[in-house]
Design a protein around this motif. Structure first.
Motif, PDB file in Angstrom:
ATOM      1  N   UNK A 259     -41.831  31.012   6.845  1.00  0.00           N
ATOM      2  CA  UNK A 259     -41.096  32.183   7.319  1.00  0.00           C
ATOM      3  C   UNK A 259     -39.585  32.004   7.128  1.00  0.00           C
ATOM      4  N   UNK A 260     -39.078  30.790   7.303  1.00  0.00           N
ATOM      5  CA  UNK A 260     -37.653  30.529   7.065  1.00  0.00           C
ATOM      6  C   UNK A 260     -37.302  30.764   5.594  1.00  0.00           C
ATOM      7  N   UNK A 261     -38.170  30.312   4.724  1.00  0.00           N
ATOM      8  CA  UNK A 261     -37.941  30.523   3.291  1.00  0.00           C
ATOM      9  C   UNK A 261     -37.954  32.017   2.974  1.00  0.00           C
ATOM     10  N   UNK A 262     -38.873  32.727   3.572  1.00  0.00           N
ATOM     11  CA  UNK A 262     -38.953  34.168   3.346  1.00  0.00           C
ATOM     12  C   UNK A 262     -37.704  34.871   3.879  1.00  0.00           C
ATOM     13  N   UNK A 263     -37.210  34.433   5.031  1.00  0.00           N
ATOM     14  CA  UNK A 263     -35.988  35.022   5.589  1.00  0.00           C
ATOM     15  C   UNK A 263     -34.788  34.749   4.678  1.00  0.00           C
ATOM     16  N   UNK A 264     -34.733  33.561   4.085  1.00  0.00           N
ATOM     17  CA  UNK A 264     -33.664  33.259   3.124  1.00  0.00           C
ATOM     18  C   UNK A 264     -33.735  34.208   1.928  1.00  0.00           C
ATOM     19  N   UNK A 265     -34.944  34.426   1.448  1.00  0.00           N
ATOM     20  CA  UNK A 265     -35.139  35.360   0.338  1.00  0.00           C
ATOM     21  C   UNK A 265     -34.654  36.760   0.725  1.00  0.00           C
TER      22      UNK A 265
ATOM     23  N   UNK B 289     -40.305  32.981  -4.797  1.00  0.00           N
ATOM     24  CA  UNK B 289     -40.035  32.461  -3.458  1.00  0.00           C
ATOM     25  C   UNK B 289     -39.831  30.944  -3.443  1.00  0.00           C
ATOM     26  N   UNK B 290     -40.369  30.250  -4.419  1.00  0.00           N
ATOM     27  CA  UNK B 290     -40.303  28.783  -4.407  1.00  0.00           C
ATOM     28  C   UNK B 290     -38.873  28.248  -4.428  1.00  0.00           C
ATOM     29  N   UNK B 291     -37.972  28.960  -5.038  1.00  0.00           N
ATOM     30  CA  UNK B 291     -36.576  28.530  -5.050  1.00  0.00           C
ATOM     31  C   UNK B 291     -35.948  28.544  -3.670  1.00  0.00           C
ATOM     32  N   UNK B 292     -36.478  29.372  -2.801  1.00  0.00           N
ATOM     33  CA  UNK B 292     -35.931  29.485  -1.450  1.00  0.00           C
ATOM     34  C   UNK B 292     -36.495  28.428  -0.506  1.00  0.00           C
ATOM     35  N   UNK B 293     -37.670  27.940  -0.788  1.00  0.00           N
ATOM     36  CA  UNK B 293     -38.211  26.921   0.105  1.00  0.00           C
ATOM     37  C   UNK B 293     -37.978  25.508  -0.405  1.00  0.00           C
TER      38      UNK B 293
ATOM     39  N   UNK C  69     -45.191  17.631  -3.679  1.00  0.00           N
ATOM     40  CA  UNK C  69     -46.328  17.760  -2.756  1.00  0.00           C
ATOM     41  C   UNK C  69     -46.293  19.075  -1.978  1.00  0.00           C
ATOM     42  N   UNK C  70     -45.172  19.758  -2.006  1.00  0.00           N
ATOM     43  CA  UNK C  70     -45.027  21.073  -1.358  1.00  0.00           C
ATOM     44  C   UNK C  70     -45.350  21.030   0.135  1.00  0.00           C
ATOM     45  N   UNK C  71     -44.785  20.040   0.821  1.00  0.00           N
ATOM     46  CA  UNK C  71     -44.963  19.925   2.269  1.00  0.00           C
ATOM     47  C   UNK C  71     -43.610  20.189   2.926  1.00  0.00           C
ATOM     48  N   UNK C  72     -43.604  21.125   3.873  1.00  0.00           N
ATOM     49  CA  UNK C  72     -42.355  21.475   4.546  1.00  0.00           C
ATOM     50  C   UNK C  72     -41.883  20.342   5.452  1.00  0.00           C
ATOM     51  N   UNK C  73     -40.563  20.211   5.574  1.00  0.00           N
ATOM     52  CA  UNK C  73     -39.971  19.259   6.514  1.00  0.00           C
ATOM     53  C   UNK C  73     -40.367  19.668   7.926  1.00  0.00           C
ATOM     54  N   UNK C  74     -40.288  18.723   8.848  1.00  0.00           N
ATOM     55  CA  UNK C  74     -40.588  19.035  10.241  1.00  0.00           C
ATOM     56  C   UNK C  74     -39.654  20.142  10.727  1.00  0.00           C
ATOM     57  N   UNK C  75     -40.227  21.155  11.312  1.00  0.00           N
ATOM     58  CA  UNK C  75     -39.449  22.273  11.839  1.00  0.00           C
ATOM     59  C   UNK C  75     -39.194  23.380  10.826  1.00  0.00           C
ATOM     60  N   UNK C  76     -39.390  23.100   9.547  1.00  0.00           N
ATOM     61  CA  UNK C  76     -39.188  24.117   8.512  1.00  0.00           C
ATOM     62  C   UNK C  76     -40.479  24.906   8.327  1.00  0.00           C
ATOM     63  N   UNK C  77     -40.330  26.179   8.038  1.00  0.00           N
ATOM     64  CA  UNK C  77     -41.514  27.032   7.895  1.00  0.00           C
ATOM     65  C   UNK C  77     -41.403  27.925   6.665  1.00  0.00           C
TER      66      UNK C  77
ATOM     67  N   UNK D 283     -35.363  23.646  -0.661  1.00  0.00           N
ATOM     68  CA  UNK D 283     -34.542  22.803   0.224  1.00  0.00           C
ATOM     69  C   UNK D 283     -35.245  22.498   1.545  1.00  0.00           C
ATOM     70  N   UNK D 284     -36.313  23.218   1.839  1.00  0.00           N
ATOM     71  CA  UNK D 284     -37.051  23.011   3.087  1.00  0.00           C
ATOM     72  C   UNK D 284     -38.214  22.031   2.925  1.00  0.00           C
ATOM     73  N   UNK D 285     -38.411  21.515   1.716  1.00  0.00           N
ATOM     74  CA  UNK D 285     -39.542  20.628   1.446  1.00  0.00           C
ATOM     75  C   UNK D 285     -39.183  19.159   1.646  1.00  0.00           C
ATOM     76  N   UNK D 286     -40.192  18.396   2.064  1.00  0.00           N
ATOM     77  CA  UNK D 286     -40.046  16.941   2.167  1.00  0.00           C
ATOM     78  C   UNK D 286     -40.077  16.337   0.771  1.00  0.00           C
ATOM     79  N   UNK D 287     -39.552  15.123   0.669  1.00  0.00           N
ATOM     80  CA  UNK D 287     -39.656  14.357  -0.576  1.00  0.00           C
ATOM     81  C   UNK D 287     -41.007  13.646  -0.586  1.00  0.00           C
ATOM     82  N   UNK D 288     -41.686  13.535  -1.649  1.00  0.00           N
ATOM     83  CA  UNK D 288     -41.427  14.158  -2.942  1.00  0.00           C
ATOM     84  C   UNK D 288     -41.776  15.652  -2.882  1.00  0.00           C
TER      85      UNK D 288
END
Length: 120
Positions: free
Chosen positions: A32-38, A8-12, A22-30, A14-19
């Motif tokens: 669940x969005x990554x799971x839906x992409x998968x 699943x990490x490949x799908x989220x 740290x595995x922190x989602x961008x504002x508004x990203x969830x 693009x939804x992560x903040x830099x760096x």
């Protein structure tokens, strides 16, 4: 159903903040969005593979039909139909391997009915 973190990490990504380490989602990203992409990717892959299988079967059938018309039903077992003896032996070896591995019912019927080494 089980789904690994790494799958699943490949799908989220693009939804992560830099760096991203740290595995922190961008504002508004969830998550669940990554799971839906998968899920979308999985469904698309299944649809494409289904269509590719149909194309593969059609091409194989057309090849077998044309070859049988030109060189006879058992064209694949005739060494004269190959450009070299090594290609013939390599092909025959692969075919025997596949025939031994296969559990197709039609092959069992063929072997019980005919004495030929290869099915048509």
């Amino acid at each position: 159903k089980q789904l690994s973190y790494y799958r699943l990490s490949g799908y989220w990504h693009t939804l992560l903040k830099e760096p991203k380490k740290e595995h922190i989602f961008k504002d508004g990203a969830t998550f669940n969005q990554a799971f839906k992409l998968y899920c979308f990717d999985r469904e698309l892959r299944l649809l494409l593979l289904n269509q590719i299988e149909k194309i593969e079967i059609s091409v194989r059938a057309a090849l077998a039909y044309e070859a049988s018309l030109n060189w006879g039903t058992f064209w694949l077992s005739e060494k004269d139909n190959f450009s070299s003896f090594s290609k013939y032996t390599s092909t025959v070896s692969k075919i025997f391997g596949e025939l031994k591995r296969s559990q197709e019912v039609f092959l069992e019927e063929f072997n019980n009915t005919y004495i030929d080494e290869f099915p048509p």
